[in-house]
Design an enzyme around this catalytic site. Sequence first.
Site, PDB file in Angstrom:
ATOM      1  N   ASP A   1       0.719  -1.034  -0.213  1.00  0.00           N
ATOM      2  CA  ASP A   1      -0.077  -0.015   0.035  1.00  0.00           C
ATOM      3  C   ASP A   1       0.884   1.377  -0.018  1.00  0.00           C
ATOM      4  OD1 ASP A   1      -2.377   1.728  -0.085  1.00  0.00           O
ATOM      5  OD2 ASP A   1      -2.612   1.234   1.897  1.00  0.00           O
TER       6      ASP A   1
ATOM      7  N   ASN B   1       1.161   3.587  -3.160  1.00  0.00           N
ATOM      8  CA  ASN B   1       1.699   3.916  -4.219  1.00  0.00           C
ATOM      9  C   ASN B   1       1.128   5.321  -4.645  1.00  0.00           C
ATOM     10  OD1 ASN B   1       2.571   1.577  -4.538  1.00  0.00           O
ATOM     11  ND2 ASN B   1       1.377   0.458  -5.882  1.00  0.00           N
TER      12      ASN B   1
ATOM     13  N   TRP C   1       2.888   7.874  -2.559  1.00  0.00           N
ATOM     14  CA  TRP C   1       4.058   8.113  -3.308  1.00  0.00           C
ATOM     15  C   TRP C   1       4.347   8.868  -4.170  1.00  0.00           C
ATOM     16  CZ3 TRP C   1       7.015   7.187  -7.705  1.00  0.00           C
ATOM     17  CH2 TRP C   1       8.408   6.914  -7.532  1.00  0.00           C
TER      18      TRP C   1
ATOM     19  N   HIS D   1       2.168   3.173  -8.688  1.00  0.00           N
ATOM     20  CA  HIS D   1       1.954   1.677  -9.071  1.00  0.00           C
ATOM     21  C   HIS D   1       2.814   1.319 -10.183  1.00  0.00           C
ATOM     22  CE1 HIS D   1      -2.008   2.152  -7.187  1.00  0.00           C
ATOM     23  NE2 HIS D   1      -2.539   2.901  -8.349  1.00  0.00           N
TER      24      HIS D   1
ATOM     25  N   LEU E   1      10.446 -20.780  -5.154  1.00  0.00           N
ATOM     26  CA  LEU E   1       9.538 -19.809  -4.433  1.00  0.00           C
ATOM     27  C   LEU E   1       8.297 -20.147  -5.093  1.00  0.00           C
ATOM     28  CD1 LEU E   1       9.435 -17.413  -2.684  1.00  0.00           C
ATOM     29  CD2 LEU E   1       9.801 -15.868  -4.773  1.00  0.00           C
TER      30      LEU E   1
HETATM   31  C1  IPE Z   1      -5.606  -2.656  -0.196  1.00  0.00           C
HETATM   32  O1  IPE Z   1      -5.153  -1.387  -0.496  1.00  0.00           O
HETATM   33  C2  IPE Z   1      -5.495  -3.645  -1.380  1.00  0.00           C
HETATM   34  C3  IPE Z   1      -4.271  -3.689  -2.175  1.00  0.00           C
HETATM   35  C4  IPE Z   1      -3.010  -3.179  -1.696  1.00  0.00           C
HETATM   36  C5  IPE Z   1      -4.347  -4.256  -3.483  1.00  0.00           C
HETATM   37  P1  IPE Z   1      -6.135  -0.441  -0.466  1.00  0.00           P
HETATM   38  O2  IPE Z   1      -5.452   0.929  -0.385  1.00  0.00           O
HETATM   39  O3  IPE Z   1      -7.256  -0.462  -1.429  1.00  0.00           O
HETATM   40  O4  IPE Z   1      -6.771  -0.496   1.156  1.00  0.00           O
HETATM   41  P2  IPE Z   1      -8.112   0.336   1.650  1.00  0.00           P
HETATM   42  O5  IPE Z   1      -9.231   0.350   1.005  1.00  0.00           O
HETATM   43  O6  IPE Z   1      -7.323   1.717   1.779  1.00  0.00           O
HETATM   44  O7  IPE Z   1      -8.156  -0.253   3.121  1.00  0.00           O
HETATM   45  C1  IPE Z   2      -1.873   0.552  -3.272  1.00  0.00           C
HETATM   46  O1  IPE Z   2      -1.398   1.460  -3.271  1.00  0.00           O
HETATM   47  C2  IPE Z   2      -1.716  -0.507  -4.707  1.00  0.00           C
HETATM   48  C3  IPE Z   2      -3.352  -0.820  -4.958  1.00  0.00           C
HETATM   49  C4  IPE Z   2      -4.252  -0.762  -3.969  1.00  0.00           C
HETATM   50  C5  IPE Z   2      -3.718  -1.322  -6.112  1.00  0.00           C
HETATM   51  P1  IPE Z   2      -2.575   2.617  -3.209  1.00  0.00           P
HETATM   52  O2  IPE Z   2      -2.998   2.914  -4.698  1.00  0.00           O
HETATM   53  O3  IPE Z   2      -3.669   2.132  -2.468  1.00  0.00           O
HETATM   54  O4  IPE Z   2      -1.830   3.883  -2.612  1.00  0.00           O
HETATM   55  P2  IPE Z   2      -2.493   4.756  -1.686  1.00  0.00           P
HETATM   56  O5  IPE Z   2      -3.081   4.283  -0.612  1.00  0.00           O
HETATM   57  O6  IPE Z   2      -3.625   5.808  -2.306  1.00  0.00           O
HETATM   58  O7  IPE Z   2      -1.224   5.733  -1.286  1.00  0.00           O
HETATM   59 MG    MG Z   3      -4.111   2.503  -0.362  1.00  0.00          MG
END
Ligand code: IPE
Ligand code: IPE
Ligand code: MG
Length: 251
Positions: free
Chosen positions: A26, A28, A31, A43, A137
């Site tokens: 989480d 991305n 960042w 991403h 793995l």
């Molecule tokens: C959880 O991340 C799912 C993945 C990393 C693929 P999210 O960023 O979507 O999670 P919530 O919804 O904020 O908890």
């Molecule tokens: C996690 O990063 C990746 C996916 C859920 C695909 P996010 O896209 O949720 O990044 P934030 O949480 O918005 O920073």
């Molecule tokens: Mg997120």
Amino acid sequence: MALFKSSTQDIPEASPVPRHIAVIMDGNGRWAKKRFMPRVMGHKRGVETVRDMVKQCIELGVEYLTLFAFSSENWRRPPDEVKFLMGLFMEALKREVVKLHENQIRLVMIGDRSRFDPLLLQEIHAAEKLTEHNRRLTLTIAANYGGRWDIMQAARRLVHAHPEKAETFSEEDLSAYLSMHYAPEPDLFIRTGGEQRISNFLLWQLAYAELYFTDTLWPDFDREAFMLAVNSYRKRERRFGRTSEQLTGNA
Ligand code: IPE
Ligand code: IPE
Ligand code: MG
């Protein structure tokens, strides 16, 4: 007989190096935002972190690495971001699968496949087929995955196959139908990006996992950050319900 020891029915071995690591990647979007870039650039950069982590897992002797790439709730995101993520998944699969195979990595995808584009499905299927006998793995990608979906689909399939067990099935019976029936339960769960929640990831399988949360955003989760997580795991006492004295033999 179950393939692996259940953390609630038996006491699994607690090895110093986690056999199975499950990760919620989480942060991305944040960042990228910090760098005044569109979210999707985060991403893209996150794929690099995946590559490094796979290498490091092999070096450490981790046997199973499970990554949450797209949750069943992530369809709620803007359509452009969803489309970008699907494209990135396809691109990464095409580009990396031969390398994965050369490195004796088995690739498995878990999640509800019914919503995926047929071309992506074909690519996933081919990658799984090519790498199915590799054992150095096992890299599992959870895509359109949800923990509740997993438990529901397992219960439905079990009862369909064994109607006579509808009222008597055991944990062991059910776990054979869960998506990760081929792997031991995760020893270590890592979530980057500062949030402290499970977000409907492996609900059943995380019953006794050691949880590790870090504020580091996924694209910044480098080798050093990963070692901090592994070292934190090494210091934990995995009691599985017992007392500390029982573990040290002073009971
Ligand atoms: C959880 O991340 C799912 C993945 C990393 C693929 P999210 O960023 O979507 O999670 P919530 O919804 O904020 O908890
Ligand atoms: C996690 O990063 C990746 C996916 C859920 C695909 P996010 O896209 O949720 O990044 P934030 O949480 O918005 O920073
Ligand atoms: Mg997120």
